[in-house]
Design an enzyme around this catalytic site. Structure first.
Site, PDB file in Angstrom:
ATOM      1  N   CYS A 159     -16.568  11.734  -6.692  1.00  0.00           N
ATOM      2  CA  CYS A 159     -16.332  13.026  -6.021  1.00  0.00           C
ATOM      3  C   CYS A 159     -15.290  13.872  -6.744  1.00  0.00           C
ATOM      4  CB  CYS A 159     -16.001  12.838  -4.553  1.00  0.00           C
ATOM      5  SG  CYS A 159     -14.664  11.739  -4.200  1.00  0.00           S
ATOM      6  N   GLY A 212     -17.080  10.033   0.104  1.00  0.00           N
ATOM      7  CA  GLY A 212     -16.422   8.762  -0.244  1.00  0.00           C
ATOM      8  C   GLY A 212     -16.218   7.842   0.924  1.00  0.00           C
ATOM      9  N   CYS A 258      13.475  -0.643  15.205  1.00  0.00           N
ATOM     10  CA  CYS A 258      13.787   0.664  15.795  1.00  0.00           C
ATOM     11  C   CYS A 258      15.306   0.892  15.816  1.00  0.00           C
ATOM     12  CB  CYS A 258      13.233   0.682  17.220  1.00  0.00           C
ATOM     13  SG  CYS A 258      13.418   2.228  18.079  1.00  0.00           S
ATOM     14  N   ASN A 282      -8.541   8.145   5.782  1.00  0.00           N
ATOM     15  CA  ASN A 282      -7.532   7.548   4.902  1.00  0.00           C
ATOM     16  C   ASN A 282      -6.126   7.693   5.474  1.00  0.00           C
ATOM     17  OD1 ASN A 282      -9.721   7.143   3.288  1.00  0.00           O
ATOM     18  ND2 ASN A 282      -9.278   8.847   1.894  1.00  0.00           N
ATOM     19  N   CYS A 285       9.530   0.987  22.327  1.00  0.00           N
ATOM     20  CA  CYS A 285       9.661   2.313  22.980  1.00  0.00           C
ATOM     21  C   CYS A 285       8.576   3.283  22.530  1.00  0.00           C
ATOM     22  CB  CYS A 285      11.050   2.890  22.675  1.00  0.00           C
ATOM     23  SG  CYS A 285      11.232   3.396  20.965  1.00  0.00           S
ATOM     24  N   SER A 308     -18.297   4.702   3.346  1.00  0.00           N
ATOM     25  CA  SER A 308     -19.488   3.852   3.500  1.00  0.00           C
ATOM     26  C   SER A 308     -20.153   4.123   4.850  1.00  0.00           C
ATOM     27  CB  SER A 308     -19.076   2.380   3.390  1.00  0.00           C
ATOM     28  OG  SER A 308     -18.035   2.104   4.321  1.00  0.00           O
ATOM     29  N   HIS A 354      -6.911   7.885  11.336  1.00  0.00           N
ATOM     30  CA  HIS A 354      -6.436   6.502  11.445  1.00  0.00           C
ATOM     31  C   HIS A 354      -4.946   6.363  11.181  1.00  0.00           C
ATOM     32  CE1 HIS A 354     -10.839   5.397  10.296  1.00  0.00           C
ATOM     33  NE2 HIS A 354     -10.715   5.647  11.582  1.00  0.00           N
ATOM     34  N   ASN A 358     -21.187  10.597  -2.811  1.00  0.00           N
ATOM     35  CA  ASN A 358     -20.842   9.192  -2.978  1.00  0.00           C
ATOM     36  C   ASN A 358     -21.324   8.741  -4.352  1.00  0.00           C
ATOM     37  OD1 ASN A 358     -20.548   6.292  -2.516  1.00  0.00           O
ATOM     38  ND2 ASN A 358     -20.371   6.843  -0.356  1.00  0.00           N
ATOM     39  N   ARG A 404       0.828  -1.211   0.000  1.00  0.00           N
ATOM     40  CA  ARG A 404       0.000   0.000   0.000  1.00  0.00           C
ATOM     41  C   ARG A 404       0.862   1.261   0.000  1.00  0.00           C
ATOM     42  NH1 ARG A 404      -4.257  -0.663   4.544  1.00  0.00           N
ATOM     43  NH2 ARG A 404      -4.949   1.361   3.736  1.00  0.00           N
TER      44      ARG A 404
HETATM   45  C1  BV8 Z   1     -12.500   1.695  18.073  1.00  0.00           C
HETATM   46  C2  BV8 Z   1      -6.713   2.121   9.096  1.00  0.00           C
HETATM   47  C3  BV8 Z   1     -12.698   1.233  20.374  1.00  0.00           C
HETATM   48  C4  BV8 Z   1      -6.373   0.755   8.650  1.00  0.00           C
HETATM   49  C5  BV8 Z   1      -9.056   1.958   9.536  1.00  0.00           C
HETATM   50  C6  BV8 Z   1     -19.039   1.148  17.684  1.00  0.00           C
HETATM   51  C7  BV8 Z   1     -18.277   2.042  18.430  1.00  0.00           C
HETATM   52  C8  BV8 Z   1     -16.884   1.922  18.490  1.00  0.00           C
HETATM   53  C9  BV8 Z   1     -16.235   0.903  17.761  1.00  0.00           C
HETATM   54  C10 BV8 Z   1     -16.987   0.035  17.013  1.00  0.00           C
HETATM   55  C11 BV8 Z   1     -18.367   0.145  16.977  1.00  0.00           C
HETATM   56  N1  BV8 Z   1     -18.829  -0.847  16.188  1.00  0.00           N
HETATM   57  C12 BV8 Z   1     -17.781  -1.556  15.713  1.00  0.00           C
HETATM   58  C13 BV8 Z   1     -16.658  -1.058  16.212  1.00  0.00           C
HETATM   59  C14 BV8 Z   1     -15.331  -1.578  15.922  1.00  0.00           C
HETATM   60  C15 BV8 Z   1     -14.702  -0.984  14.663  1.00  0.00           C
HETATM   61  C16 BV8 Z   1     -15.663  -0.731  13.543  1.00  0.00           C
HETATM   62  O1  BV8 Z   1     -16.140   0.368  13.355  1.00  0.00           O
HETATM   63  N2  BV8 Z   1     -15.925  -1.776  12.786  1.00  0.00           N
HETATM   64  C17 BV8 Z   1     -16.800  -1.637  11.653  1.00  0.00           C
HETATM   65  C18 BV8 Z   1     -16.240  -2.419  10.473  1.00  0.00           C
HETATM   66  C19 BV8 Z   1     -18.174  -2.103  12.069  1.00  0.00           C
HETATM   67  N3  BV8 Z   1     -14.067   0.279  14.984  1.00  0.00           N
HETATM   68  C20 BV8 Z   1     -12.822   0.225  15.461  1.00  0.00           C
HETATM   69  O2  BV8 Z   1     -12.239  -0.806  15.710  1.00  0.00           O
HETATM   70  C21 BV8 Z   1     -12.160   1.562  15.728  1.00  0.00           C
HETATM   71  N4  BV8 Z   1     -11.672   1.513  17.054  1.00  0.00           N
HETATM   72  O3  BV8 Z   1     -13.605   2.083  17.988  1.00  0.00           O
HETATM   73  O4  BV8 Z   1     -11.899   1.313  19.211  1.00  0.00           O
HETATM   74  C22 BV8 Z   1     -11.678   1.230  21.412  1.00  0.00           C
HETATM   75  C23 BV8 Z   1     -11.612   2.322  22.238  1.00  0.00           C
HETATM   76  C24 BV8 Z   1     -10.656   2.321  23.217  1.00  0.00           C
HETATM   77  C25 BV8 Z   1      -9.752   1.252  23.335  1.00  0.00           C
HETATM   78  C26 BV8 Z   1      -9.818   0.174  22.464  1.00  0.00           C
HETATM   79  C27 BV8 Z   1     -10.783   0.153  21.476  1.00  0.00           C
HETATM   80  C28 BV8 Z   1     -10.968   1.773  14.813  1.00  0.00           C
HETATM   81  C29 BV8 Z   1     -11.418   1.885  13.402  1.00  0.00           C
HETATM   82  C30 BV8 Z   1     -10.221   2.262  12.525  1.00  0.00           C
HETATM   83  C31 BV8 Z   1      -9.870   1.096  11.668  1.00  0.00           C
HETATM   84  N5  BV8 Z   1      -8.821   1.501  10.719  1.00  0.00           N
HETATM   85  N6  BV8 Z   1      -8.085   2.371   8.745  1.00  0.00           N
HETATM   86  C32 BV8 Z   1      -5.822   0.783   7.257  1.00  0.00           C
HETATM   87  O5  BV8 Z   1      -6.166   1.690   6.459  1.00  0.00           O
HETATM   88  O6  BV8 Z   1      -5.076  -0.147   6.948  1.00  0.00           O
HETATM   89  S1  BV8 Z   1     -10.630   2.087   8.985  1.00  0.00           S
HETATM   90  C33 BV8 Z   1     -10.624   1.803   7.318  1.00  0.00           C
HETATM   91  O7  BV8 Z   1     -11.989   1.832   6.952  1.00  0.00           O
HETATM   92  C34 BV8 Z   1      -9.997   2.847   6.433  1.00  0.00           C
HETATM   93  O8  BV8 Z   1      -9.450   3.935   7.131  1.00  0.00           O
HETATM   94  C35 BV8 Z   1     -11.202   3.336   5.616  1.00  0.00           C
HETATM   95  O9  BV8 Z   1     -11.053   4.642   5.184  1.00  0.00           O
HETATM   96  C36 BV8 Z   1     -12.202   3.173   6.657  1.00  0.00           C
HETATM   97  C37 BV8 Z   1     -13.628   3.377   6.431  1.00  0.00           C
HETATM   98  O10 BV8 Z   1     -13.955   2.843   5.257  1.00  0.00           O
HETATM   99  P1  BV8 Z   1     -14.324   3.861   4.113  1.00  0.00           P
HETATM  100  O11 BV8 Z   1     -13.319   4.952   4.103  1.00  0.00           O
HETATM  101  O12 BV8 Z   1     -15.729   4.251   4.274  1.00  0.00           O
HETATM  102  O13 BV8 Z   1     -14.060   2.969   2.881  1.00  0.00           O
HETATM  103  P2  BV8 Z   1     -15.066   1.924   2.226  1.00  0.00           P
HETATM  104  O14 BV8 Z   1     -14.299   1.118   1.253  1.00  0.00           O
HETATM  105  O15 BV8 Z   1     -15.851   1.236   3.290  1.00  0.00           O
HETATM  106  O16 BV8 Z   1     -16.117   2.852   1.441  1.00  0.00           O
HETATM  107  C38 BV8 Z   1     -15.694   3.617   0.333  1.00  0.00           C
HETATM  108  C39 BV8 Z   1     -16.885   4.455  -0.060  1.00  0.00           C
HETATM  109  O17 BV8 Z   1     -16.507   5.305  -1.123  1.00  0.00           O
HETATM  110  C40 BV8 Z   1     -18.074   3.641  -0.540  1.00  0.00           C
HETATM  111  O18 BV8 Z   1     -19.264   4.159   0.026  1.00  0.00           O
HETATM  112  C41 BV8 Z   1     -18.083   3.881  -2.065  1.00  0.00           C
HETATM  113  O19 BV8 Z   1     -19.389   3.867  -2.596  1.00  0.00           O
HETATM  114  C42 BV8 Z   1     -17.490   5.265  -2.138  1.00  0.00           C
HETATM  115  N7  BV8 Z   1     -16.799   5.585  -3.382  1.00  0.00           N
HETATM  116  C43 BV8 Z   1     -16.047   4.766  -4.153  1.00  0.00           C
HETATM  117  N8  BV8 Z   1     -15.542   5.477  -5.199  1.00  0.00           N
HETATM  118  C44 BV8 Z   1     -15.974   6.752  -5.053  1.00  0.00           C
HETATM  119  C45 BV8 Z   1     -16.778   6.831  -3.898  1.00  0.00           C
HETATM  120  N9  BV8 Z   1     -17.371   7.973  -3.490  1.00  0.00           N
HETATM  121  C46 BV8 Z   1     -17.167   9.072  -4.246  1.00  0.00           C
HETATM  122  N10 BV8 Z   1     -16.400   9.087  -5.364  1.00  0.00           N
HETATM  123  C47 BV8 Z   1     -15.804   7.949  -5.793  1.00  0.00           C
HETATM  124  N11 BV8 Z   1     -15.055   7.984  -6.910  1.00  0.00           N
HETATM  125 ZN    ZN Z   2      12.141   1.641  19.934  1.00  0.00          ZN
END
Ligand code: BV8
Ligand code: ZN
Length: 291
Positions: free
Chosen positions: A281, A237, A195, A129, A157, A239, A146, A263, A94
């Site tokens: 977008c 952009g 590190c 992103n 560390c 979901s 994120h 979207n 990536r």
């Molecule tokens: C946390 C880094 C708690 C990784 C990412 C309720 C409350 C709290 C947490 C949760 C909850 N329910 C569930 C959870 C857990 C989880 C979660 O949300 N799960 C989901 C799947 C249900 N959340 C977490 O784990 C978060 N942590 O809440 O922790 C906590 C608190 C204290 C202590 C411990 C724990 C952390 C979430 C972060 C995860 N990391 N990214 C990496 O990138 O490698 S999230 C990852 O998904 C990316 O960042 C991405 O951006 C993000 C969201 O997805 P989207 O950006 O929406 O992308 P997607 O593909 O889904 O959609 C794309 C959209 O674009 C579509 O709609 C499409 O139609 C549209 N599109 C496409 N082309 C175009 C377009 N639109 C316009 N123009 C175009 N051309």
């Molecule tokens: Zn270190």
């Protein structure tokens, strides 16, 4: 009897087409721009979709796969613990893809809007992103919820460093091929990035928030602060399924902010937004944000 059930069936079909049409129809852009004109504070919340036109696969679209894995199954601490080699290959891939990508018209429209309104409006870009394209497009007031592909964190560390090396370590050179027929990953841990701080030498990980990990409290506070006072929030952009980011815009709407979704298709959150603009977008944002 038979005729009336045909009539009923036709009515149901035409009703669902009409409903679908209203859902999918874009809103009134002129009306939205009136709100934008008088707004003092604007937030633009972006997701993977804004980078799709730069050639970066989204999470949940067809491109959300790398080899035979769903991207979100590799973006976890468990995956890294089980196979740091596999997860580093995924992030190396990536890093290389994003480094070769260019910001697109959507990123540039946002950066231009920010520049034109400097000193007039408070504009904050909050992105889910990690590809760094908003910054490369010239965006200044940026919150990376994120993390970022080009930052590492030492698992020992906790030092966070910017690292744009390509490859990030010798062992990852020519690795990370996305083909589904590539099986396994066998880079010895000692050859993965480590590190360089004396007496540390801990294994490095991407400085990225994985599923199940909390967001950086300072980052979260900055985002919540911007969301707590914005007049208009553009949701671009995404979901809107990943939390806590998915809660930001609906919460702002509850206190009277105007939400607009950009979207290519409706999302589960579309009914909650005041405006919905359908289309890539890279096309809809320049229209919405132009002078
Ligand atoms: C946390 C880094 C708690 C990784 C990412 C309720 C409350 C709290 C947490 C949760 C909850 N329910 C569930 C959870 C857990 C989880 C979660 O949300 N799960 C989901 C799947 C249900 N959340 C977490 O784990 C978060 N942590 O809440 O922790 C906590 C608190 C204290 C202590 C411990 C724990 C952390 C979430 C972060 C995860 N990391 N990214 C990496 O990138 O490698 S999230 C990852 O998904 C990316 O960042 C991405 O951006 C993000 C969201 O997805 P989207 O950006 O929406 O992308 P997607 O593909 O889904 O959609 C794309 C959209 O674009 C579509 O709609 C499409 O139609 C549209 N599109 C496409 N082309 C175009 C377009 N639109 C316009 N123009 C175009 N051309
Ligand atoms: Zn270190």
């Amino acid at each position: 009897m038979f005729l009336s059930s045909i009539r009923l069936f036709n009515r149901i079909v035409s009703e669902s087409i009409r409903l679908n049409m209203t859902l999918r129809q874009s809103s009134d852009m002129a009306k939205f721009r009136d709100h934008l004109d008088v707004a003092k504070e604007v937030v633009i919340l972006s997701g993977a979709g804004i980078s799709a036109e730069s050639g970066i696969p989204t999470f949940r679209g067809a491109g959300g796969y790398w080899r035979k894995y769903q991207a979100s199954s590799l973006a976890t601490p468990e995956a890294f613990h089980t196979s740091p080699s596999l997860v580093w290959e995924f992030y190396h891939y990536r890093r290389e893809v994003a480094a070769k990508a260019q910001p697109n018209a959507g990123h540039l429209a946002i950066a231009d809007y920010e520049k034109r309104n400097e000193g007039k409006k408070k504009i904050t870009i909050i992105t889910q992103n990690v590809d760094g394209l908003h910054k490369r497009a010239g965006t200044i007031n940026l919150i990376e919820l994120h993390g970022n592909l080009y930052k590492t964190r030492c698992t020992k560390c906790k030092e966070v460093l910017v690292n744009t090396d390509s490859p990030i370590c010798e062992a990852l050179a020519n690795r990370g091929a996305p083909d589904a027929n590539v099986v396994g990953s066998d880079i010895p841990i000692k050859s993965l990035p480590h590190c360089k701080i004396p007496n540390c030498g801990g294994l490095l990980r991407p400085h990225i928030v994985w599923f199940g990990e909390g967001l950086d409290p300072n980052v979260l506070e900055q985002a919540e602060e911007a969301m707590s006072s914005c007049d208009v929030c553009l949701v671009v952009g995404t979901s809107s399924v990943v939390y806590p980011a998915a809660m930001f815009a609906p919460q702002a709407a509850q206190r009277g902010a105007i939400d607009a979704e950009f979207n290519i298709e409706p999302t589960p959150a579309t009914p909650d937004f005041h405006f919905y603009f359908e289309g890539p977008c890279g096309t809809t944002l320049p229209t919405a944000l132009s002078n």
